[in-house]
Design an enzyme around this catalytic site. Structure first.
Site, PDB file in Angstrom:
ATOM      1  N   GLY A   9      -4.733  -0.457  -0.026  1.00  0.00           N
ATOM      2  CA  GLY A   9      -3.341  -0.091   0.281  1.00  0.00           C
ATOM      3  C   GLY A   9      -2.911  -0.837   1.539  1.00  0.00           C
ATOM      4  O   GLY A   9      -2.242  -0.291   2.406  1.00  0.00           O
ATOM      5  N   GLY A  12       1.113  -1.577   2.948  1.00  0.00           N
ATOM      6  CA  GLY A  12       2.055  -0.529   3.324  1.00  0.00           C
ATOM      7  C   GLY A  12       2.352  -0.542   4.818  1.00  0.00           C
ATOM      8  O   GLY A  12       1.928  -1.440   5.552  1.00  0.00           O
ATOM      9  N   ILE A  36      -2.027  -3.526  -4.720  1.00  0.00           N
ATOM     10  CA  ILE A  36      -1.616  -3.878  -6.092  1.00  0.00           C
ATOM     11  C   ILE A  36      -0.619  -5.024  -6.080  1.00  0.00           C
ATOM     12  O   ILE A  36      -0.313  -5.600  -7.108  1.00  0.00           O
ATOM     13  CB  ILE A  36      -1.035  -2.665  -6.860  1.00  0.00           C
ATOM     14  CG1 ILE A  36       0.074  -1.992  -6.047  1.00  0.00           C
ATOM     15  CG2 ILE A  36      -2.116  -1.668  -7.214  1.00  0.00           C
ATOM     16  CD1 ILE A  36       0.829  -0.928  -6.823  1.00  0.00           C
ATOM     17  N   ARG A  37      -0.056  -5.331  -4.866  1.00  0.00           N
ATOM     18  CA  ARG A  37       0.889  -6.454  -4.750  1.00  0.00           C
ATOM     19  C   ARG A  37       0.340  -7.473  -3.766  1.00  0.00           C
ATOM     20  O   ARG A  37      -0.388  -7.121  -2.832  1.00  0.00           O
ATOM     21  CB  ARG A  37       2.237  -5.965  -4.208  1.00  0.00           C
ATOM     22  CG  ARG A  37       3.043  -5.145  -5.182  1.00  0.00           C
ATOM     23  CD  ARG A  37       4.181  -4.444  -4.465  1.00  0.00           C
ATOM     24  NE  ARG A  37       3.685  -3.368  -3.602  1.00  0.00           N
ATOM     25  CZ  ARG A  37       3.937  -3.256  -2.307  1.00  0.00           C
ATOM     26  NH1 ARG A  37       4.670  -4.147  -1.687  1.00  0.00           N
ATOM     27  NH2 ARG A  37       3.446  -2.251  -1.598  1.00  0.00           N
ATOM     28  N   ASN A  53      -6.217  -1.809  -7.835  1.00  0.00           N
ATOM     29  CA  ASN A  53      -5.526  -0.553  -8.101  1.00  0.00           C
ATOM     30  C   ASN A  53      -6.586   0.538  -7.992  1.00  0.00           C
ATOM     31  O   ASN A  53      -7.570   0.527  -8.739  1.00  0.00           O
ATOM     32  CB  ASN A  53      -4.912  -0.599  -9.504  1.00  0.00           C
ATOM     33  CG  ASN A  53      -4.208   0.705  -9.847  1.00  0.00           C
ATOM     34  OD1 ASN A  53      -4.424   1.739  -9.209  1.00  0.00           O
ATOM     35  ND2 ASN A  53      -3.369   0.653 -10.869  1.00  0.00           N
ATOM     36  N   TYR A 143       2.945  15.983  -2.433  1.00  0.00           N
ATOM     37  CA  TYR A 143       2.257  15.166  -1.430  1.00  0.00           C
ATOM     38  C   TYR A 143       1.409  16.061  -0.518  1.00  0.00           C
ATOM     39  O   TYR A 143       0.212  15.808  -0.303  1.00  0.00           O
ATOM     40  CB  TYR A 143       3.310  14.401  -0.628  1.00  0.00           C
ATOM     41  CG  TYR A 143       2.829  13.625   0.566  1.00  0.00           C
ATOM     42  CD1 TYR A 143       1.941  12.567   0.428  1.00  0.00           C
ATOM     43  CD2 TYR A 143       3.307  13.919   1.850  1.00  0.00           C
ATOM     44  CE1 TYR A 143       1.533  11.836   1.534  1.00  0.00           C
ATOM     45  CE2 TYR A 143       2.909  13.188   2.952  1.00  0.00           C
ATOM     46  CZ  TYR A 143       2.025  12.144   2.794  1.00  0.00           C
ATOM     47  OH  TYR A 143       1.625  11.420   3.885  1.00  0.00           O
ATOM     48  N   LYS A 147      -2.631  16.241  -0.177  1.00  0.00           N
ATOM     49  CA  LYS A 147      -3.313  15.964   1.099  1.00  0.00           C
ATOM     50  C   LYS A 147      -4.214  17.135   1.495  1.00  0.00           C
ATOM     51  O   LYS A 147      -5.322  16.931   2.000  1.00  0.00           O
ATOM     52  CB  LYS A 147      -2.280  15.660   2.204  1.00  0.00           C
ATOM     53  CG  LYS A 147      -1.619  14.291   2.063  1.00  0.00           C
ATOM     54  CD  LYS A 147      -2.620  13.156   2.272  1.00  0.00           C
ATOM     55  CE  LYS A 147      -2.033  11.791   2.078  1.00  0.00           C
ATOM     56  NZ  LYS A 147      -3.030  10.714   2.118  1.00  0.00           N
TER      57      LYS A 147
END
Ligand code: AKB
Length: 314
Positions: A9, A12, A36-37, A53, A143, A147
């Site tokens: 990740g 981000g 993923i990008r 991913n 969310y 968590k």
């Protein structure tokens, strides 16, 4: 020991700055950014990058097999506001992503794992002011639920399998390098961009909505300090309360006016994010982080505001 660090990740809001800092400390080639990008940053100067991913266990397995990381940071998640638009996807990504990484960290004997939690683990019946480490927790966003469940899994893997996992309950994170990721606290970043561009901002949170916040410089430093702390100092294996400051949109606007006197703050029609913010703490007690690993924020409201505006002006 030679460290090999995997950041999942990495594109981000947190990952972008964390990867840069880790590469300064450990060398570009030893920090593998995964997302993923493809990353936006200049690929020529960047270190290794892998398409990953976190829900594809085979690919994740190959990543662990190839790099045998000594440290893993798992940052991929859907945040509070976007999570409410797609609750099942938020649960799947936030929960199964964590479980996949916990299992592989055990299998490949990863020495230390970092996973971020959030103030979203608190809910309407948690104390609002100076919210303690341990109290009623009844999150009502998917969310927050994911968590809180994740925190329990982290502690379980530590107690049952001895996995050295460390975590922070981040408050709203304010930064200028990368865009925020769809959270309730994002107004506190948009406001700076709009103040410089238009001289005004329409807040989706009401004037008196106070939330705990932290400048990204402090968040990155705190995260690395926690990961570098001796294991015997870490008394909390769910997730540490942490904070930098607390303010309302109105108070933030007053601070911005010290730099842009004509700045005007208005408010939008009722937004669903208002209900999320109303269920969260106004301020956080982070005394356990202070006593366990010497946590101390460096940025207060005025220092953060000046730094945001200076950097965004460039
Ligand atoms: C959000 O607003 O969802 C996040 C958070 C507080 O975890 N910034």
């Amino acid at each position: 020991m030679l460290e090999k660090i995997v950041v999942i990740g990495s594109n981000g809001q947190i990952g972008t700055e964390l990867v840069t800092e880790l590469r300064k400390n450990y060398g570009d080639g030893n920090v593998i950014a995964c997302d993923i990008r493809r990353p936006d940053y200049d690929i020529k100067n960047a270190g290794p990058f892998e398409f990953v991913n976190v829900l594809e266990k085979d690919i994740l397995n190959q990543l662990f097999r190839k790099h045998k990381p000594t440290q893993v940071y798992l940052l991929a998640a859907l945040l509070s506001a976007t999570g409410e638009q797609n609750p099942k996807l938020a649960w799947d990504l936030n929960m199964n992503g964590l479980l996949n990484v916990l299992d592989l960290a055990l299998e490949y004997k990863t020495a230390r794992l970092y996973w971020p939690s959030s103030i979203a683990v608190f809910g309407p019946n948690s104390p609002k002011d100076n919210t303690p480490q341990y109290c009623i927790m009844d999150p009502n966003t998917v969310y927050g639920i994911s968590k809180l469940a994740g925190e329990r899994w982290c502690e379980y893997y530590f107690q049952r399998y001895g996995l050295d996992i460390r975590s922070i309950r981040y408050p709203g994170l304010i930064s200028w390098k990368a865009a925020p990721g769809g959270g309730t606290t994002d107004y506190a970043i948009h406001i700076f961009h709009e103040a410089l561009k238009k001289g005004s901002y329409q807040s989706f949170l009401s004037a008196e909505t106070e939330l705990p916040m932290m400048y990204m410089d402090d968040a990155i430093r705190g995260t690395i300090e926690l990961m570098d702390a001796p294991a015997e100092n870490i008394s909390i294996r769910s997730s540490y309360n942490l904070t930098g400051m607390s303010f309302t949109p109105e108070v933030l606007a007053e601070e911005i006016k010290k730099h842009i006197p004509a700045f005007k703050l208005g408010y939008t029609e009722y937004d669903q994010r208002q209900a999320i913010a109303a269920s969260w703490p106004r301020s956080i007690d982070d005394s356990r982080a202070q006593s366990d690993w010497n946590w101390k924020p460096e940025f207060d409201l005025s220092k953060m505001t000046a730094d945001m505006l200076n950097n965004l002006k460039k």
